[in-house]
Design a protein around this motif. Sequence first.
Motif, mmCIF file in Angstrom:
data_model
loop_
_atom_site.group_PDB
_atom_site.id
_atom_site.type_symbol
_atom_site.label_atom_id
_atom_site.label_comp_id
_atom_site.label_asym_id
_atom_site.label_seq_id
_atom_site.Cartn_x
_atom_site.Cartn_y
_atom_site.Cartn_z
ATOM 1 N N LEU A 23 0.822 -1.205 0.000
ATOM 2 C CA LEU A 23 0.000 0.000 0.000
ATOM 3 C C LEU A 23 0.859 1.260 0.000
ATOM 4 C CD1 LEU A 23 -2.787 -1.057 2.537
ATOM 5 C CD2 LEU A 23 -2.971 -0.901 0.044
ATOM 6 N N ALA A 24 1.979 1.224 0.743
ATOM 7 C CA ALA A 24 2.874 2.388 0.768
ATOM 8 C C ALA A 24 3.478 2.627 -0.615
ATOM 9 C CB ALA A 24 3.970 2.175 1.810
ATOM 10 N N THR A 25 3.894 1.563 -1.281
ATOM 11 C CA THR A 25 4.442 1.693 -2.638
ATOM 12 C C THR A 25 3.401 2.245 -3.589
ATOM 13 O OG1 THR A 25 5.918 -0.187 -2.213
ATOM 14 C CG2 THR A 25 5.571 0.447 -4.512
ATOM 15 N N TRP A 26 2.194 1.747 -3.479
ATOM 16 C CA TRP A 26 1.087 2.228 -4.305
ATOM 17 C C TRP A 26 0.861 3.721 -4.070
ATOM 18 C CZ3 TRP A 26 -4.508 -0.213 -3.817
ATOM 19 C CH2 TRP A 26 -5.385 0.484 -4.655
ATOM 20 N N GLU A 27 0.850 4.135 -2.806
ATOM 21 C CA GLU A 27 0.625 5.545 -2.472
ATOM 22 C C GLU A 27 1.721 6.432 -3.065
ATOM 23 O OE1 GLU A 27 -1.657 8.588 -0.580
ATOM 24 O OE2 GLU A 27 -2.080 6.447 -0.836
#
Length: 261
Positions: A23-27
């Motif tokens: 999720l952090a990478t996506w953000e």
Amino acid sequence: MRTNRATNLQTLYWGTFGVIGFLATWEVISRFHLLPRDALPPASTTLIRASRLVADPTFLAQIGNTLWAAFVGYAIALVIAVPAGLLLGLSNRLYALTSTIVELIRPLPPIGLVPLLVLVAGQGLEMKATVVALGCVFPLLVNTIHGVHSTNGVARATARSFGWSPAMVAWRVVWPSAIPSVLTGVRVTVSIALILCIGAEFIGGSTKGLGSWLLQQSMLPQGIESVCAGVIVAGLLGLLVNAVVSVLETHFASWARRDES
């Protein structure tokens, strides 16, 4: 027991860490415009949208429609595959007669049959359930046959030496031994059933179901956020179903092993 509990906690820890990292990478990718925002909305806003969808009765009705169609199709596959797998596994002649046909048909993608099924069965429950049944019946059949073939030959011979009928041997010896393999097939195919049902709704132009909802949202301006949120909800739904089946597999597979020993 303690070793299994420590292993489960470690798996949960690393799994949670992996989800947070994803999720952090996506953000980051979305916030820094490494991809166009209309192609990938931020994870934070998508998760907010997904939480709102879960509280939306209309969306939940679409989820329920998909789950019902997947359940009907999967039940049909189970009713066909498990008894047929037991029969083919117990009879070497029947297995030799049908193995080539099974291996020939098994790789065919059921989604490719959606246009034909729409013409024959329409765009409703019958079409979706048929796609799910076709996609799940062969993996379940192969796993059941494998479970029968893996039965301890000494146990079967011993049961026959005591005068047990073939039906009694199949029920008391073969079936308990085959349960772990059957449940493995169930765990693998239950997620496939959900995927096939959503795909059939999407491709077949159904008016109800999650696949139909995703298709409608994809045609709206700024609909990509709703599409991504719907995909997340579908993924969580598949994860939940898989977890339930895994618990059942652990319980009944351990029971089968105790019974076999």
